[in-house]
Scaffold this motif. Structure first.
Motif, short mmCIF file in Angstrom:
data_model
loop_
_atom_site.label_atom_id
_atom_site.label_comp_id
_atom_site.label_asym_id
_atom_site.label_seq_id
_atom_site.Cartn_x
_atom_site.Cartn_y
_atom_site.Cartn_z
N GLY A 146 -58.93 -47.85 -71.06
CA GLY A 146 -59.36 -49.09 -71.75
C GLY A 146 -58.68 -50.30 -71.13
N ALA A 147 -57.38 -50.14 -70.84
CA ALA A 147 -56.64 -51.26 -70.24
C ALA A 147 -57.17 -51.56 -68.83
N VAL A 148 -57.50 -50.51 -68.06
CA VAL A 148 -58.05 -50.73 -66.73
C VAL A 148 -59.37 -51.51 -66.83
N ARG A 149 -60.18 -51.14 -67.82
CA ARG A 149 -61.46 -51.85 -68.01
C ARG A 149 -61.22 -53.34 -68.29
N ARG A 150 -60.23 -53.62 -69.14
CA ARG A 150 -59.96 -55.03 -69.46
C ARG A 150 -59.38 -55.77 -68.25
N LEU A 151 -58.56 -55.06 -67.47
CA LEU A 151 -58.00 -55.69 -66.25
C LEU A 151 -59.12 -56.07 -65.28
N VAL A 152 -60.05 -55.12 -65.07
CA VAL A 152 -61.12 -55.37 -64.11
C VAL A 152 -62.00 -56.52 -64.60
N ALA A 153 -62.28 -56.55 -65.91
CA ALA A 153 -63.12 -57.64 -66.46
C ALA A 153 -62.43 -58.98 -66.26
N GLU A 154 -61.12 -59.01 -66.47
CA GLU A 154 -60.38 -60.27 -66.33
C GLU A 154 -60.33 -60.70 -64.86
N ARG A 190 -53.97 -57.15 -73.40
CA ARG A 190 -53.41 -55.86 -73.90
C ARG A 190 -53.34 -54.82 -72.77
N LEU A 191 -52.58 -55.18 -71.74
CA LEU A 191 -52.45 -54.29 -70.57
C LEU A 191 -51.11 -53.57 -70.54
N PRO A 214 -47.20 -66.00 -60.75
CA PRO A 214 -48.52 -66.52 -61.10
C PRO A 214 -49.52 -65.36 -61.13
N SER A 215 -50.40 -65.35 -62.13
CA SER A 215 -51.33 -64.22 -62.30
C SER A 215 -52.18 -63.97 -61.05
N PHE A 216 -52.40 -65.02 -60.27
CA PHE A 216 -53.24 -64.91 -59.06
C PHE A 216 -52.85 -63.72 -58.20
N TYR A 217 -51.55 -63.55 -57.94
CA TYR A 217 -51.15 -62.53 -56.96
C TYR A 217 -51.30 -61.10 -57.47
N PRO A 218 -50.78 -60.76 -58.67
CA PRO A 218 -51.03 -59.39 -59.15
C PRO A 218 -52.52 -59.09 -59.32
N LEU A 219 -53.32 -60.10 -59.70
CA LEU A 219 -54.76 -59.84 -59.84
C LEU A 219 -55.39 -59.57 -58.48
N LEU A 220 -54.95 -60.33 -57.49
CA LEU A 220 -55.48 -60.16 -56.14
C LEU A 220 -55.18 -58.77 -55.60
N TRP A 221 -53.95 -58.33 -55.79
CA TRP A 221 -53.47 -57.09 -55.20
C TRP A 221 -54.03 -55.87 -55.91
N ASN A 222 -54.09 -55.94 -57.25
CA ASN A 222 -54.45 -54.75 -58.03
C ASN A 222 -55.96 -54.63 -58.17
#
Ligand code: FAD
Length: 482
Positions: A146-154, A190-191, A214-222
């Motif tokens: 569920g958390a992975v789904r929310r991460l990908v959507a974000e 909720r990750l 900054p959220s940019f980098y973890p979002l970019l990498w993951n």
């Protein structure tokens, strides 16, 4: 049409004489891509006496030791495709990774965990603090997916679906969200159940402290595929290894491409000055070589090395170059190939103190299994690579501090009779502070490509990984090359 500040959009054209500063992974890969597209006048200028930059694989007693880049996860499509095409090595999953051991510093004391135990330990902590609901393996799986789904959507909402579309600048509101600390995003989406994964895959790699990055980098990498494969493996649902390495070393791909493509790479040539007169006149590049200074002329110049460092050799950096490149931050990453007569019982120790606390007390952040890449080889008892990392700064003072702390910290981890075989000191992970992300500087770099006959590639323009510099090259040529 030339790449000047004229009305028409700058383009890289086949007739251009092109100089590339730097024969690291980005420079070699870019020269390879240009050659494939029929560009016949490309020269790569490298100050070192080898290609590969921060991809440096050294061989001792027949065994490969990685002093720089090592892991090539399953989402490294371009790297893995070329590795196979050029027969430059096999992707292997060293047995050490199956029994990873993490040495974590909680409350000032060192404790050793297997990776599974460590994940469990963090999860327990989250349950005790009321962040996660208690429950068995099935509950964990449902919560994690569920958390992975929310991460990908974000990630899709903020960065788009593919590789981040640097050509499409986000709105100011989205830029503000990308600049906000990743810790806040984790809470909002909720990750928390993914926290052990993020700490290991992001912070322990030196890609930033979760709370403040900054959220940019973890979002970019993951990326989705990277996260999903990790979760499924940790939950025992697939036998696919989480991370892999190349048996001949990560550098092998770049030396092989350089030789097989017969790229024009000039080694031992440090670029010390670049004059860009504009108006269709050539770019004049002054090189320092062991035989003295020489000059080369190009129609277009591509900077693939550290962009902050380029301010030292661009004769007249533009206002934008000064404004943007001056804001890059670096970490310090020191790798030491060492000998030790006594090793601790846990041969592979990844100290995630850096990953766990915003203010780590220890700087030795990892020691790689001595038989990491060649478990069957008889390499003698003593060699290994140790990693020291400092998040906040790079410079002589930090490096001297890391040098001093090496021996005491290695002794604390249980090593004895240490001697240093080789040491590399890297300026690592160029990145922008939050305010610069909010201003959209990563997108500004993409937008100013080709102005003043100058182009930007490499990890400063993209992100500190083999995957990112190669994907950025593909993106760059798709947008701007003939
Ligand atoms: C310890 C460590 C571990 C890493 N682990 C991984 C990993 O596991 N997986 C992964 O994907 N990535 C990893 N990386 C990151 C990866 O190595 C880099 O992202 C990648 O090498 C960046 O390539 P680049 O070409 O942009 O820059 P670099 O590799 O830095 O290459 C730049 C080149 O430009 C040259 N240069 C600079 N200035 C000049 C000048 N004035 N004149 C001439 N030449 C110049 C430099 O000498 C260098 O060769 C790691 C890096 C380090 C340091």
């Amino acid at each position: 049409m030339t790449g000047t500040t004229g009305q028409t959009a700058p383009r890289l054209l086949r007739r251009h004489r092109i100089g590339i500063v730097g024969a690291g992974p980005a420079g070699v890969h870019l020269a390879h891509l240009l050659k494939q597209r029929g560009f016949g006048r490309v020269t790569v200028l490298e100050r070192d006496t080898r290609v590969g930059g921060k991809s440096l694989s050294v061989v001792h007693d027949g065994t490969v030791f990685e002093m720089g880049a090592c892991y090539v996860p399953s989402n490294y499509d371009e790297y893995r495709r070329l590795l196979a095409q050029y027969d430059a090595g096999r992707v292997v999953s060293p047995p050490a990774l199956a029994r990873d051991v993490v040495t974590a510093a909680f409350s000032g004391s060192l404790t050793t965990y297997s990776l599974d135990a460590w994940t469990g330990h963090l999860t327990d902590r989250l349950i005790r603090s009321g962040t996660l609901r208690p429950g068995g393996a099935a509950r964990r799986l449902i919560d994690a997916l569920g958390a992975v789904r929310r991460l990908v959507a974000e990630r899709n909402r903020l960065l788009g679906r593919g590789y981040y579309p640097l050509s499409d600048r986000p709105t100011p509101a989205v830029l503000r969200e990308l600049a906000a600390p990743f810790g806040e995003l984790m809470e909002r989406c909720r990750l928390q159940i993914l926290e052990p994964f993020f700490r290991l895959a992001t912070s322990a790699q030196g890609y930033g402290v979760l709370e403040t990055s900054p959220s940019f980098y973890p979002l970019l990498w993951n990326e989705r595929r990277f996260v999903v494969s990790f979760i499924l493996t940790r939950l025992g649902l697939t036998r696919r290894p989480i991370v892999s390495a190349v048996d001949r070393g990560s550098q092998s791909l770049f030396t092989t491409i350089a030789a097989r493509d017969q790229l024009d790479i000039r080694l031992g040539c440090e670029v010390v000055s670049i004059e860009r007169p504009g108006g269709g006149r050539p770019v004049a590049v002054t090189l320092r070589t062991e035989n003295g200074a020489t000059e080369e002329r190009f129609d277009q110049i591509i900077l693939s090395g550290d962009l902050r460092g380029s301010l030292g050799y661009l004769a007249q950096p533009s206002d934008d170059e000064q404004r943007i490149f001056g804001q890059f931050l670096h970490s310090s990453f020191v790798t030491t190939l060492f000998k030790a007569s006594r090793w601790p019982a846990t041969a592979y120790a990844l100290n995630v103190a850096d990953a766990l606390t915003p203010n780590p007390t220890l700087s030795v952040s990892g020691v790689r299994e001595r038989r990491f890449l060649a478990p069957a080889a008889n390499i003698g008892p003593a060699l290994g690579v140790a990693y020291q990392f400092r998040q906040d700064a790079h410079g002589p003072a930090v490096l001297a501090d890391l040098d001093q702390s090496f021996a005491p910290e290695m002794r604390q981890l249980g090593f004895a009779d240490l001697s240093i075989v080789q040491r590399c000191r890297w300026a690592y992970c160029p990145r922008f502070p939050a305010a610069a992300v909010a201003e959209g500087l990563p997108w500004d770099i993409f937008a100013m490509q080709g102005r003043h006959d100058t182009w930007y590639a490499g990890s400063s323009a993209s992100f500190e990984s083999l995957n990112d510099v190669m994907k950025y090259n593909v993106l760059l040529l798709r947008h701007y090359a003939e």
